[in-house]
Scaffold this motif. Structure first.
Motif, PDB file in Angstrom:
ATOM      1  N   GLY A   1      -2.872  17.452  -3.703  1.00 53.28           N
ATOM      2  CA  GLY A   1      -1.539  17.941  -4.030  1.00 53.28           C
ATOM      3  C   GLY A   1      -0.492  16.862  -4.216  1.00 53.28           C
ATOM      4  O   GLY A   1       0.509  17.082  -4.899  1.00 53.28           O
ATOM      5  N   GLY A   2      -0.705  15.679  -3.645  1.00 56.93           N
ATOM      6  CA  GLY A   2       0.321  14.644  -3.714  1.00 56.93           C
ATOM      7  C   GLY A   2      -0.031  13.511  -4.648  1.00 56.93           C
ATOM      8  O   GLY A   2      -1.199  13.187  -4.848  1.00 56.93           O
ATOM      9  N   THR A   3       1.003  12.907  -5.228  1.00 56.09           N
ATOM     10  CA  THR A   3       0.831  11.727  -6.071  1.00 56.09           C
ATOM     11  C   THR A   3       0.924  10.483  -5.210  1.00 56.09           C
ATOM     12  O   THR A   3       1.789  10.378  -4.341  1.00 56.09           O
ATOM     13  CB  THR A   3       1.897  11.703  -7.179  1.00 56.09           C
ATOM     14  N   VAL A   4       0.014   9.533  -5.452  1.00 56.76           N
ATOM     15  CA  VAL A   4      -0.046   8.296  -4.681  1.00 56.76           C
ATOM     16  C   VAL A   4       0.123   7.112  -5.628  1.00 56.76           C
ATOM     17  O   VAL A   4      -0.525   7.057  -6.683  1.00 56.76           O
ATOM     18  CB  VAL A   4      -1.386   8.167  -3.925  1.00 56.76           C
ATOM     19  N   CYS A   5       0.984   6.184  -5.275  1.00 56.35           N
ATOM     20  CA  CYS A   5       1.173   4.950  -6.034  1.00 56.35           C
ATOM     21  C   CYS A   5       0.684   3.788  -5.179  1.00 56.35           C
ATOM     22  O   CYS A   5       1.132   3.627  -4.042  1.00 56.35           O
ATOM     23  CB  CYS A   5       2.644   4.767  -6.400  1.00 56.35           C
ATOM     24  N   VAL A   6      -0.242   2.999  -5.717  1.00 57.42           N
ATOM     25  CA  VAL A   6      -0.837   1.896  -4.965  1.00 57.42           C
ATOM     26  C   VAL A   6      -0.393   0.567  -5.568  1.00 57.42           C
ATOM     27  O   VAL A   6      -0.762   0.235  -6.696  1.00 57.42           O
ATOM     28  CB  VAL A   6      -2.374   1.981  -4.966  1.00 57.42           C
ATOM     29  N   GLN A   7       0.440  -0.161  -4.820  1.00 57.44           N
ATOM     30  CA  GLN A   7       0.810  -1.523  -5.182  1.00 57.44           C
ATOM     31  C   GLN A   7      -0.213  -2.449  -4.545  1.00 57.44           C
ATOM     32  O   GLN A   7      -0.373  -2.475  -3.332  1.00 57.44           O
ATOM     33  CB  GLN A   7       2.212  -1.847  -4.686  1.00 57.44           C
ATOM     34  N   GLY A   8      -0.920  -3.201  -5.376  1.00 59.45           N
ATOM     35  CA  GLY A   8      -1.941  -4.088  -4.834  1.00 59.45           C
ATOM     36  C   GLY A   8      -2.058  -5.357  -5.643  1.00 59.45           C
ATOM     37  O   GLY A   8      -2.168  -5.317  -6.871  1.00 59.45           O
ATOM     38  N   GLY A   9      -2.014  -6.488  -4.963  1.00 55.51           N
ATOM     39  CA  GLY A   9      -2.188  -7.766  -5.639  1.00 55.51           C
ATOM     40  C   GLY A   9      -3.620  -7.963  -6.089  1.00 55.51           C
ATOM     41  O   GLY A   9      -4.491  -7.113  -5.868  1.00 55.51           O
ATOM     42  N   PRO A  10      -3.909  -9.092  -6.729  1.00 55.49           N
ATOM     43  CA  PRO A  10      -5.257  -9.361  -7.231  1.00 55.49           C
ATOM     44  C   PRO A  10      -6.295  -9.318  -6.118  1.00 55.49           C
ATOM     45  O   PRO A  10      -6.095  -9.883  -5.044  1.00 55.49           O
ATOM     46  CB  PRO A  10      -5.132 -10.781  -7.810  1.00 55.49           C
ATOM     47  N   GLY A  11      -7.395  -8.632  -6.390  1.00 50.09           N
ATOM     48  CA  GLY A  11      -8.509  -8.627  -5.447  1.00 50.09           C
ATOM     49  C   GLY A  11      -8.371  -7.692  -4.276  1.00 50.09           C
ATOM     50  O   GLY A  11      -9.208  -7.696  -3.374  1.00 50.09           O
ATOM     51  N   THR A  12      -7.329  -6.848  -4.260  1.00 46.15           N
ATOM     52  CA  THR A  12      -7.161  -5.913  -3.144  1.00 46.15           C
ATOM     53  C   THR A  12      -7.949  -4.631  -3.339  1.00 46.15           C
ATOM     54  O   THR A  12      -7.974  -3.778  -2.447  1.00 46.15           O
ATOM     55  CB  THR A  12      -5.679  -5.555  -2.952  1.00 46.15           C
TER      56      THR A  12
END
Length: 679
Positions: free
Chosen positions: A195-206
């Motif tokens: 039901g929820g939207t997720v935004c994933v901030q991730g640097g290289p290789g995460t």
């Protein structure tokens, strides 16, 4: 010599052999199904045959892919109160469910609730697990195991060597799943609700891309019926990237997820032109949505004449003021332009039926439909609410300065309007050289006319490079569903790159989306990510640098070279190692490097093509490097990578991407001075 009963490794190998046999039996059962007598018609037969075919494909036993990678020993029966015989229950955790002839599980799907402690249990919170066992494989053969006694206070918590080996295993071919190495913080994102939207901030290789793909696989497991109806979609930045990730979901048994780019979504016209950066920025600005809406609804005019409907010997008159009230009511409801246009003749017909009823007649729905089709009514609708072809409307906006000025007043200034106006008139929609940004504008108008179909879940990878109007285009595909947004603000390499995830989620139509940050680096070696992170203060101030958790620091070298021959020599040096090698360079330098590689007798591939045992070098233009990874990388001439972009900040971001594609080692070769930001 120990017997299988005495040798734990032999017992586990025996279970693997039995599980593979059970999987073959499951596949054979599916292949032997006879549906001739259970389908009512050919349509049902075709649907059932397709479902069976997908089931057979999902039961494929990939010989070089471990069927299970872990085992859990529960203290009590999961989900039940403690009962006699429940203690010590064991579950093998793998990529898919496998059961024996009696229906008893031999391998549990990694997505099942009972599997969750494999990823999250710890000494502090053992989650009722007494022992977690990891397995090591060579090819498809089980060759090692490693135990972790979560309830033993005398046993210190240590980093799993098998886990490290799996993370650092050489990468040959397309991207593979990370199902055996998912970390607790990644698992929380993977298993978050539909039901929820997720935004994933991730640097290289995460692992943000892998997390997004595994989230799709998890959602399909947990909500299969719903998503089978509504559909799922993975959006990547380009074809090379999609080719690179396309095997991850099939390896997890998921075969029904569509993949594409934003350009694929908005392919209403053929894209054959390009925009200058300044024009693309204005066209991608969210303010263009209001300009387009103004232009579209300018076609609606208030009626000045009544409508006269003739029915037999009677005439029924709908006055202009009543028609105007109907039109204004439709406008106030903010329904789609096309839907309102379809409703208008029915509203006029209803006004006529009210008059008929007042005069003593008893009209029914058939009479109303007949009135709605009346020539006078149709003529009035055409005059008041004419049909609009989206591409033709956008073409007029981009070629008619007065039309654009009228509908962009107070929204775009004069310079911005001049920036997006085409220099030459165009005869027709087909003759126009549309750009990618133009296609997004057409998609916006298309949705204003007729609602876009919404999917159940959409994953957007490398989302930091989308413009606000592109976010809107994606958001239209999940208005009634949810989204997983994946990206890294530091890797934004378009002039309109995302400035903040809150802003991006607002354009997507998901302002309540949850933002998660991954900062533990599992792919890029410590020395490499430390060097690349020197750029962060200049390209993304305030962003948390990635901290590599790998025990192997990797190989990193800076070399001053005299020309392409020494760059080729560095490639040859790295090719002596196991795994894949990428040669990344500014786009303009690719042809010269290709000639140098050919002259040296070193075969190479284009990005996205699968490496082979004989050809393990990929020649990668810097503009296509995003999202790709190689065991070893040679980065040619960083200064040229920076100079190849329209501004220094974008160039430094492109360089940051190129610097962080290596899994085991990086050689940076340069003739010109390095950018001072790397000092």
């Amino acid at each position: 010599m120990s017997t299988p009963a005495e040798d734990p490794l032999a017992r586990e190998r025996s279970h693997l052999s039995s599980s593979r046999a059970a999987l073959r039996a499951m596949r054979e059962d599916a292949e032997s199904l006879d549906i001739k007598d259970v389908t009512a018609n050919w349509v049902n037969a075709a649907v059932l045959a397709r479902q069976i075919d997908e089931r057979i494909k999902s039961l494929a036993d990939l010989s070089h892919t471990p069927l299970f990678f872990g085992r859990l020993s529960y203290l009590h029966a999961p989900g039940a109160d403690m009962a006699e015989g429940a203690a010590g229950e064991r579950f093998y955790i793998g990529r898919r469910h496998v059961h024996d002839g009696d229906g008893d599980p031999m391998v549990i799907d990694w997505r099942a609730p009972v599997s969750q402690p494999f990823y999250r249990a710890s000494k502090k919170d053992p989650m009722d697990i007494s022992l977690r066992r990891r397995f090591g494989y060579t090819g498809g053969d089980l060759t090692a195991y490693e135990d972790e006694h979560l309830l033993d206070p005398a046993e210190a918590a240590v980093t799993s060597k098998l886990l490290q080996q799996e993370i650092e295993r050489p990468r040959v071919g397309p991207m593979r799943d990370i199902v055996a190495t998912i970390q607790p913080e990644q698992d929380e994102i993977v298993r978050s609700g539909l039901g929820g939207t997720v935004c994933v901030q991730g640097g290289p290789g995460t692992g943000k891309t892998a997390v997004g793909l595994h989230r799709v696989a998890y959602l399909l497991y947990a909500h299969r019926e719903r998503l089978a109806r509504t559909g799922t979609l993975v959006i990547g930045p380009n074809r090379s990237f999609l080719q690179y990730i396309e095997q991850v979901l099939p390896a997890l048994g998921e075969l029904t997820v569509s993949q594409g780019t934003v350009d694929d979504l908005v392919a209403h016209v053929e894209v054959s032109g390009t925009d200058e950066a300044a024009a693309a920025v204005v066209k991608g600005d969210a303010r263009m949505a209001q300009v387009l809406r103004n232009a579209l609804y300018s076609h609606v005019t208030m009626p000045t004449e009544p409508v006269m409907v003739v029915r037999g010997s009677r005439r029924w008159r709908v006055p202009a003021y009543e028609l105007e009230a109907i039109v204004r009511e439709l406008l106030d409801r903010s329904i789609r332009y096309g839907a309102a246009r379809e409703a208008l003749p029915q509203r006029i017909a209803h006004a006529v039926l009210v008059q008929m009823e007042r005069s003593g007649e008893a009209p029914d729905d058939r009479v109303q439909d007949a009135v709605a089709r009346d020539r006078a009514v149709k003529a009035a609708v055409k005059a008041v609410w004419p049909p609009v072809e989206p591409a033709r409307l956008v073409l007029r906006l981009l070629t008619d300065a007065d039309f654009l000025a009228a509908h962009a007043e107070g929204i775009l200034d004069e310079d911005e309007r001049k920036t997006i106006l085409w220099a030459k008139p165009v005869r027709s929609v087909k003759a126009a050289q549309w750009s990618a940004a133009d296609a997004v504008l057409i998609d916006e108008v298309t949705d204003l006319v007729q609602r876009t179909h919404s999917l159940g879940h959409v994953v957007i990878d490398e989302a930091q490079d989308l413009s606000p109007m592109q976010y809107r285009a994606v958001g239209r595909r999940c208005t009634t569903g949810s989204a997983t947004v994946l990206g890294d603000l530091a890797q934004g390499t378009t002039p309109w790159a995302t400035r903040s995830w809150d802003e991006a989620l607002a354009h997507l139509g998901k302002p309540d989306g949850v933002i998660e940050e991954l900062t533990a680096g599992f792919r890029v070696p410590t020395d490499v990510i430390t060097y690349a992170s020197r750029l962060l203060p200049h390209i993304a101030p305030g962003l948390t640098p990635v901290a590599s958790v790998r025990e192997n620091p990797g190989f990193f070298d800076l070399r001053t070279v005299d020309g392409p021959d020494e760059v080729v020599a560095a490639c040859a040096e790295l090719l002596r190692n196991e795994g894949s090698t990428g040669l990344i360079a500014a786009d303009a330098r690719i042809p010269g490097l290709a000639r140098a590689l050919t002259a040296a007798g070193i075969g190479h591939l284009d990005p996205g093509r699968e490496t082979t045992a004989d050809t393990r070098l990929t020649l990668v233009p810097a503009s296509l490097a995003k999202g790709l990874e190689y065991d070893y990388v040679v980065l040619d001439e960083p200064r040229a990578v920076v100079d190849g972009e329209p501004d220094e900040r974008t160039g430094l971001r492109r360089l940051y991407v190129a610097l962080t594609r290596a899994v085991s080692g990086l050689i940076v070769t340069h003739t010109a001075a390095l950018p001072h930001q790397l000092a």
